[in-house]
Design a protein around this motif. Sequence first.
Motif, PDB file in Angstrom:
ATOM      1  N   TRP A  46      -7.079 -11.732  11.712  1.00 13.58           N
ATOM      2  CA  TRP A  46      -5.956 -10.813  11.531  1.00 13.58           C
ATOM      3  C   TRP A  46      -5.134 -10.843  12.814  1.00 13.58           C
ATOM      4  O   TRP A  46      -5.313 -10.033  13.711  1.00 13.58           O
ATOM      5  CB  TRP A  46      -6.478  -9.423  11.174  1.00 13.58           C
TER       6      TRP A  46
ATOM      7  N   THR B  78      -6.229   4.664   2.902  1.00 13.97           N
ATOM      8  CA  THR B  78      -6.951   3.399   2.825  1.00 13.97           C
ATOM      9  C   THR B  78      -6.214   2.432   1.908  1.00 13.97           C
ATOM     10  O   THR B  78      -5.742   2.803   0.839  1.00 13.97           O
ATOM     11  CB  THR B  78      -8.379   3.618   2.295  1.00 13.97           C
ATOM     12  N   CYS B  79      -6.094   1.187   2.340  1.00 13.95           N
ATOM     13  CA  CYS B  79      -5.432   0.137   1.565  1.00 13.95           C
ATOM     14  C   CYS B  79      -6.463  -0.937   1.234  1.00 13.95           C
ATOM     15  O   CYS B  79      -7.068  -1.514   2.147  1.00 13.95           O
ATOM     16  CB  CYS B  79      -4.293  -0.482   2.363  1.00 13.95           C
TER      17      CYS B  79
ATOM     18  N   GLN C 160      -3.116   3.203   8.829  1.00 12.92           N
ATOM     19  CA  GLN C 160      -3.924   3.138   7.616  1.00 12.92           C
ATOM     20  C   GLN C 160      -5.143   2.247   7.846  1.00 12.92           C
ATOM     21  O   GLN C 160      -5.150   1.380   8.723  1.00 12.92           O
ATOM     22  CB  GLN C 160      -3.091   2.606   6.442  1.00 12.92           C
TER      23      GLN C 160
ATOM     24  N   ILE D  45      -7.398  -0.685   6.535  1.00 15.60           N
ATOM     25  CA  ILE D  45      -7.321  -1.845   5.646  1.00 15.60           C
ATOM     26  C   ILE D  45      -8.728  -2.258   5.243  1.00 15.60           C
ATOM     27  O   ILE D  45      -9.610  -2.433   6.096  1.00 15.60           O
ATOM     28  CB  ILE D  45      -6.603  -3.018   6.331  1.00 15.60           C
TER      29      ILE D  45
ATOM     30  N   LEU E 140       0.995 -10.173   7.289  1.00 14.98           N
ATOM     31  CA  LEU E 140       0.470  -8.815   7.365  1.00 14.98           C
ATOM     32  C   LEU E 140       1.540  -7.963   8.032  1.00 14.98           C
ATOM     33  O   LEU E 140       1.800  -8.094   9.234  1.00 14.98           O
ATOM     34  CB  LEU E 140      -0.833  -8.778   8.172  1.00 14.98           C
TER      35      LEU E 140
ATOM     36  N   ALA F 188     -10.314  -5.338   3.138  1.00 14.52           N
ATOM     37  CA  ALA F 188      -9.988  -6.630   2.522  1.00 14.52           C
ATOM     38  C   ALA F 188     -11.286  -7.327   2.108  1.00 14.52           C
ATOM     39  O   ALA F 188     -12.101  -7.676   2.962  1.00 14.52           O
ATOM     40  CB  ALA F 188      -9.203  -7.502   3.488  1.00 14.52           C
TER      41      ALA F 188
ATOM     42  N   VAL G 278       1.421  -2.616   4.754  1.00 19.18           N
ATOM     43  CA  VAL G 278       0.751  -1.340   4.981  1.00 19.18           C
ATOM     44  C   VAL G 278       1.564  -0.534   5.990  1.00 19.18           C
ATOM     45  O   VAL G 278       2.606  -0.978   6.474  1.00 19.18           O
ATOM     46  CB  VAL G 278      -0.684  -1.556   5.504  1.00 19.18           C
TER      47      VAL G 278
ATOM     48  N   LEU H  25       0.734  -8.725   2.690  1.00 15.34           N
ATOM     49  CA  LEU H  25       0.019  -7.447   2.696  1.00 15.34           C
ATOM     50  C   LEU H  25       0.851  -6.465   3.505  1.00 15.34           C
ATOM     51  O   LEU H  25       1.054  -6.649   4.709  1.00 15.34           O
ATOM     52  CB  LEU H  25      -1.371  -7.611   3.302  1.00 15.34           C
TER      53      LEU H  25
ATOM     54  N   ALA I 249      -4.926  -0.539  10.876  1.00 12.60           N
ATOM     55  CA  ALA I 249      -3.650  -1.238  10.987  1.00 12.60           C
ATOM     56  C   ALA I 249      -2.955  -0.759  12.250  1.00 12.60           C
ATOM     57  O   ALA I 249      -2.248   0.253  12.242  1.00 12.60           O
ATOM     58  CB  ALA I 249      -2.790  -0.980   9.763  1.00 12.60           C
TER      59      ALA I 249
ATOM     60  N   CYS J 127       0.846  -1.189   0.000  1.00 16.68           N
ATOM     61  CA  CYS J 127       0.000   0.000   0.000  1.00 16.68           C
ATOM     62  C   CYS J 127       0.888   1.250   0.000  1.00 16.68           C
ATOM     63  O   CYS J 127       1.906   1.314   0.698  1.00 16.68           O
ATOM     64  CB  CYS J 127      -0.898   0.000   1.229  1.00 16.68           C
TER      65      CYS J 127
END
Length: 814
Positions: A166, A43-44, A147, A149, A224, A151, A143, A141, A200, A37
């Motif tokens: 997560w 935003t990712c 941010q 996330i 992650l 998904a 980031v 992923l 995140a 990202c």
Amino acid sequence: MSKTFLIHTGWWVIVGAILVFTHGQQQCNFLQKDCICDEKSTTCVFNLIVEQIQTFASYGVENNYIDNLDYQPRGKTGGVYYFNSKGNLNKANLKEPNNGRCANISNEDFSNNNCSTPITVDGMTFRSVLTLNGLIPGPNLIVYEGQTIVAYVTNMLSSDTISIHWHGMNQRNTPWMDGVGGLSHCPITPGTTFTYIFKASPSGTFWYHSHSGTQRTDGLFGALIVKEKMPPDFMNYSFQLSNKEYTLSLLDWQQQASEDLFTQLEGSLGFFPGLPNGRIPQNGGPWRTYSADGAEVGPITYWSGLINGRGRHASVSYNQSRLTIFNVNPGISSVNVSYRFRMIGAQSLFAYRVSISDHKLTIIATDGYLVKPVDVDYIIIHSGERYDFALKRKYATEVVIKKNYLIRAETLEVDLTKSVPYPSLGHIAEAILHYGNSSDQPSSTMYFNIAQSYNLDCLKTRSCVAINCPFINYNQNYNITQCIKLTDLQLLLPTPDDELPGKPTGKTIFFNFGFQGDGSSSAINGRNFILPSMPPQTQGVSQTEICQVGSSVSCSTPGTKCRCTHLVDIPESNDYVEFVFSAVGVDSVGNGSGFGHPVHLHGHSFQVVDIGYGKYDTTTGIVNIANSDISCLSDDRCSYPGWTNGVDPFKNINITEYTIRKDTIIVPAGGYVRVWIIADNPGYWFLHCHIEPHQMEGMSVIINELPSKQNCPPSELALKCGDFNWNVNSFNVKVKSPQPCSSSSWNDDVKGLMAGLIVSILFNVALILVLVIIWCCVCKKNSYQVLNNTDMPTEVQSYQLTPKRASRNDYTRI
């Protein structure tokens, strides 16, 4: 008409359009290994597609695969491949020719033919795997802290449900995004898409994985990485980190699908490595193995190990495998610039002792939290844990002759039938550290010599140092003379005041992890956990399904419900809470019955206050007596463990702002771990052993934290299962203005949604009725026209009847 009513009515009408629109935004293509990202983005967005495919097979892949969710890379394009004696992938010689475009690839030129490269895992095992975007493990992923996330997880399996947890994300004010199927939200059913949105936070090395059944072990996981806003500074420790870094994931691979192995385990049927599929076993080998302290390891027989999805089965020659290769550049200046390796323990069962030939490893973080650097030779990593280490590069003059070094991850299994030091069983996973780039990296024909040159300086000239042993120390006869405990580590940066728990003033909560469940099965406090009939976080939980708990409730008493939804409430008056995780009680040590358990707590990190160990035989190093600080109070099921005689042996213990923080920790066989948290994150949080068969069998419990303050889920999520889509604007409202489920505004939302849904249903029913009436009228008019048409051919006219006598069969030839 209320505003809420209009909003939710409109939602139901345009939900399909929203799904199509949002899926067009993506930052993670099919077969893309690193999905990064932009640092400037707020935003990712990631699309993740879960599929089941076959190892050693190539499938057709279209460029627009991610955008076109109806397309699957199967059809008649696929083909099977194998390693020939020279280590090249050849197409399988099938009796029935396969003319698919991916069945006849030469020179391994798969990508130029829009075909996926076969997943070769350990070079031997032909079986089904679960992939994310066609990869095992799934894409990294990447980031930045803070941010948002987004998904989109789509389940393309034929029958199984999924969910994505997560691991390590706090999910503050979004507990229904934690991703435990059947607890956080409804499992994701086949053909549907679930939208996860969360912050995140915190920064560090984390990962995502299935929390449904045994899917994690079959490949459904990925890294992650949440990068720090300010890169860590280690100049005070004489090194700096390179901008280049690597993710290293470990997985113990199995011959069969994990669900099949769990079925064998649950009935204590034994395991039969190498038995051809479908054959009835007549002879079985030993399947229980043990570590140097005599604790059981496994309990499923080791098959092979993978690093970043690649490895080698012991029966396969090196040139018939593909190992993961990490390319690094030699050091070129007096400033020590080290590479950061982010290591993830994705194992189902086995802990690994990780080392790199001719290199020391500098620990710089664990479970996302930076620590003051410590040099070690071995890192012992258990399932669910993460360790970041800095690798000091060799200089160019040092790698003129030797450019390749073996990365070796070895299980803790030893042969207890031999004398001390007990020899290792040699169960390993391997990868290669290469000084150079992709153009000159070693071919598989060079793997054997690289493996043979494995060497650690400490094996010859000094004693070795390990970290995170599941016992107090190795026996004095081993060359590993020091085991650094986690409590010996210190954070690099102090814990902020609002994240540092004070001394708990309420009741300490004890959780004993052992095999005191029904039929000596995996349990916590003697109770086998089973999921409730509906997700507690989104739809509540029935009191009739919850286990009986309390100091007067014993699972040894006949009729006590102990196979149930094990749920423990944290009193709302307690700001600071102490948990004690133990592995004591009947059969906790001795006779090969002990077991260390990696324990993971969702929704929190915790300060590690103390680790207590059992008593070890000074000659053999075997743990033979459980720690006496914890007592099961003469209850064989250890239903209500506590301090022996009710006395805390270290009641004056305390922590500092540099006390180590973790979210997953190993509880030693016959010992315990005490941790502190701040009870400030409302939600239903899962606490469980991260050894997958143990968790499946019932070694889990739900922590119900601050029930009166739990942020209620989006109303759409609370009332239905299946496709779930929401957007960042809705997410921001939920996070910034949390609403308990008892609040009138949330109830208005639900009522508005229900009203909108009812009106939508009634509207659609009315529309269908109108269309049916119109269709019937048209059909009736046409039937009269057909029956009175004198221009029809004679053959047709001969079958004309009057409407009153017409029947279904009479119109067959018209």
